[in-house]
Design a protein around this motif. Structure first.
Motif, short mmCIF file in Angstrom:
data_model
loop_
_atom_site.label_atom_id
_atom_site.label_comp_id
_atom_site.label_asym_id
_atom_site.label_seq_id
_atom_site.Cartn_x
_atom_site.Cartn_y
_atom_site.Cartn_z
N TRP A 119 0.84 -1.20 0.00
CA TRP A 119 0.00 0.00 0.00
C TRP A 119 0.88 1.25 0.00
CZ3 TRP A 119 -4.56 1.66 -1.13
CH2 TRP A 119 -5.02 2.88 -0.60
N THR A 120 1.88 1.29 0.90
CA THR A 120 2.70 2.49 1.01
C THR A 120 3.62 2.64 -0.19
OG1 THR A 120 4.08 1.16 2.46
CG2 THR A 120 2.71 2.83 3.51
N SER A 121 3.86 1.53 -0.93
CA SER A 121 4.73 1.65 -2.10
C SER A 121 3.99 2.27 -3.29
CB SER A 121 5.26 0.27 -2.50
OG SER A 121 4.23 -0.50 -3.06
N LEU A 122 2.65 2.29 -3.24
CA LEU A 122 1.89 2.90 -4.33
C LEU A 122 2.11 4.41 -4.34
CD1 LEU A 122 -1.54 1.08 -3.97
CD2 LEU A 122 0.06 0.84 -5.87
N PRO A 123 2.04 5.02 -5.53
CA PRO A 123 2.16 6.49 -5.55
C PRO A 123 1.00 7.13 -4.79
CG PRO A 123 1.91 5.57 -7.78
CD PRO A 123 1.95 4.43 -6.86
N LEU A 124 1.23 8.28 -4.22
CA LEU A 124 0.25 8.96 -3.38
C LEU A 124 -1.05 9.18 -4.13
CD1 LEU A 124 -0.12 10.25 -0.59
CD2 LEU A 124 0.49 12.44 -1.63
N PHE A 125 -0.89 9.55 -5.44
CA PHE A 125 -2.05 9.83 -6.26
C PHE A 125 -2.98 8.62 -6.34
CE2 PHE A 125 -3.84 9.47 -10.57
CZ PHE A 125 -4.73 10.53 -10.50
N VAL A 126 -2.38 7.44 -6.56
CA VAL A 126 -3.18 6.21 -6.67
C VAL A 126 -3.83 5.88 -5.34
CG1 VAL A 126 -3.10 3.76 -7.23
CG2 VAL A 126 -1.69 5.37 -8.50
N GLN A 127 -3.05 6.06 -4.25
CA GLN A 127 -3.61 5.82 -2.91
C GLN A 127 -4.86 6.65 -2.68
OE1 GLN A 127 -1.12 6.21 0.51
NE2 GLN A 127 0.54 5.04 -0.40
N MET A 128 -4.74 7.95 -2.98
CA MET A 128 -5.87 8.86 -2.73
C MET A 128 -7.06 8.48 -3.60
SD MET A 128 -4.82 10.53 -0.33
CE MET A 128 -5.87 11.92 0.03
N LEU A 129 -6.75 8.09 -4.85
CA LEU A 129 -7.82 7.74 -5.78
C LEU A 129 -8.59 6.53 -5.24
CD1 LEU A 129 -8.67 8.87 -8.55
CD2 LEU A 129 -7.58 6.87 -9.55
N ILE A 130 -7.83 5.51 -4.78
CA ILE A 130 -8.49 4.30 -4.27
C ILE A 130 -9.32 4.62 -3.04
CG2 ILE A 130 -8.05 2.06 -3.22
CD1 ILE A 130 -5.66 1.80 -5.10
#
Lengths: 382, 179
Positions: free
Chosen positions: A5-16
């Motif tokens: 989860w933390t390895s994902l880019p911030l943008f993708v995290q927020m989108l999910i």
């Protein structure tokens, strides 16, 4: 899992995260409409919608008939109907604004969700970390600012429809929303006076409000509904008016306005207004729960951290987070039930009564309340 | 008897609306859990009260003789002209030959019928009755015309014991002027 989860880019995290929250709110808004019909039916000694069922679901022994009695499939078929029926665009409307209005309504309703915390978990250090999409420090101010823009959707819808009932409905609705916004905003000021202790960091964050209701000691663990009952009451009444719920549903007022500001709408555009209304209710109830009902704390004087300690769950943030979300959603749904319960109890006010109640009833009351609490807080926290 | 209602000014508690709203919430809370009064129609059927005037039907007497003698009074009295009777003769060798006539066809157009009950009122033979049948549907206009066989199927037997025509025949055979 956490590492991935933390390895994902911030943008993708927020989108999910954002999609997950919307994916919860949309069904809850839809389910609220079914709950509304069921509660209405039960209060009127009826069983309510209980017929629709897919033929293959009838074969499931106990659950099938139970879900049928609950009207779950009515909800699905209603939603599908809204999606698939013809979307009429009357010839006499101002097309751009007519289409824009429901988009504005639903966008603003969903935007407010971003700054509302809906749960919390304990991190490794044992601190309570709120779960929210955007942990901004202006919290309540952002909610009020965005939610009050919602009146533009009503005005746009009523004006662009080029028809007298929507026009009257939107004028009434905007006058009502603007009148009650004052009381709504002033009623929460004592809460923020109380949590902004002199010498501490100034904050308008909703998570801080909950933090303040989960401190130790008699006064620390007390929910603000007991500490500031007048504020809570006025906030609740103004919330009814802001979300256009009975007894304040001037915007719709079926007997005299056909359908209010959305008279000319149909199909999916109408459904968007509908979802926006229920999302406003949901966010309003969430803010009420956070401010006055202790947020995700299970009971007064029992904070989430204590509760997790008793269950021995300090080490598992995901479980604690789930429990906190369940507690919080339970409270929010309780407040939404109150909305429905009141709807079938109190008849609609007349327009002049609404204006009188708003301007010469609630507004002086909250201003007096603010002065009293400001003086008291100044004496206590000096 | 006219009387004056005292309009006392509202107390402070009443002017805040709150006690009344709480009282109302209590009432609706009770209703939330009270038994439901809905009759869930296709599964549950209403009990039909005596004297109910449903679909008009034809009846037979306990011996199975059709009571209608096709006098056509109901056809004449019917305000919306829903009844259409084709009279027919009873064959001379039938046991009820002394009745002379019986309907060859008896149609009631239920799209026209207004359930006024005048046919039942006017019938000298007590042959047509508005009974308990209340649910009526069909896929075409033709489905909603009740023919003679359907009318007897709906009507059944009237358990009266007059046997008017049997007595008439007995009197005739005994040479009496009246039965």
């Amino acid at each position: 899992m956490v590492e991935f989860w933390t390895s994902l880019p911030l943008f993708v995290q927020m989108l999910i995260k954002g999609l997950a929250v919307i994916g919860v709110i949309f069904p809850i808004a839809g389910a609220s409409s079914m709950a509304e019909r069921k509660v209405a039916a039960w209060i009127q000694n009826r069983p309510g919608p209980n017929r629709a069922i897919p033929f293959w679901f009838r074969w499931v022994p106990v659950i099938g008939p139970f879900l049928q009695r609950l009207g779950i499939f009515h909800l699905m078929s209603d939603g599908l109907k809204m999606l698939f029926k013809e979307d009429p665009l009357p010839g006499h409307v101002n097309k751009v604004y007519f289409i824009l209005a429901p988009i504005v309504a639903v966008t603003l309703a969903f935007t407010t969700v971003a700054v509302v915390p809906f749960g919390a978990y304990l991190n490794r250090g044992g601190q309570v970390v709120p779960l929210m999409l955007a942990n901004v420090d202006v919290g309540i101010l952002a909610v009020f600012a965005v939610a009050s823009l919602g009146v533009y959707a009503l005005i746009l819808a009523g004006w662009s429809a080029n028809s007298k009932y929507p026009f009257l409905g939107s004028i009434r609705a905007s006058a009502q929303l603007i009148s009650y916004e004052l009381s709504l905003t002033i009623s929460v000021l004592p809460v923020f006076l109380w949590i902004n202790i002199p010498g501490g960091d100034g904050t308008l964050s909703l998570a801080r409000v909950v933090e303040f209701q989960s401190r130790a000691g008699f006064w620390g663990g007390l929910w603000f509904v007991f500490l500031m009952p007048v504020s809570a009451l006025v906030f609740l009444v103004a919330l009814f008016a802001e979300t256009n719920r009975l007894p304040f549903d001037m915007a719709e007022g079926e007997p005299d306005l056909v359908g209010g500001f959305h008279t000319e709408y149909g199909a999916f555009k109408w459904a968007l207004f509908f979802v926006a209304e229920y999302s406003h209710m949901l966010v309003g109830s969430a803010v009420f729960t956070l401010l006055f009902l202790g947020g995700w704390n299970p009971l007064p004087w029992i904070s989430l951290a204590q509760f997790a300690g008793w269950l021995g769950l300090e080490g598992s943030p995901i479980l604690v987070g789930t429990i906190s979300i369940v507690i919080f959603l339970g409270k929010v749904l309780g407040v939404i039930f109150l909305f429905m319960w009141v709807r079938w109890t109190v008849p609609r006010f007349r327009y002049d009564q609404i204006m009188k109640l708003g301007w010469s009833g609630l507004l002086p009351l909250v201003i007096g309340n603010l002065i009293v609490y400001a003086l008291a807080i100044a004496l206590i926290q000096k | 008897m006219p009387y004056v209602v005292e309009r006392t000014p509202l107390t402070f508690a009443e002017r805040t609306y709150l006690p009344q709203i709480l009282g109302g919430l209590k009432t609706t809370w009770k209703h939330l859990f009270s038994p439901k009064v809905t009759l869930e129609y296709p599964e549950e059927r209403p009990t039909i009260p005596p004297g109910y005037r449903g679909v008009p039907t034809l009846v037979k007497d306990p011996n199975g003789r059709e009571k209608c003698v096709s006098c056509q009074l109901c056809e004449f009295v019917c305000p919306p002209k829903a009844i259409r009777i084709t009279p027919g003769a009873i064959p001379a060798d039938a046991p009820t030959a002394n009745v002379e006539k019986a309907p060859q066809a008896f149609d009631i157009d239920m799209l026209r019928c207004i359930y006024c009950g005048l046919c039942q009122e006017v019938c000298p033979e007590e042959a047509i009755f508005l009974q308990n049948q209340y649910s009526l549907s069909g896929y075409s206009r033709g489905d909603l015309v009740n023919h003679k066989d359907r009318l007897y199927e709906l009507g059944g037997t009237l358990p009266d014991l007059h046997f008017k025509w049997d007595k008439k025949r007995a009197a005739e055979q005994a040479g009496r002027a009246q039965h």
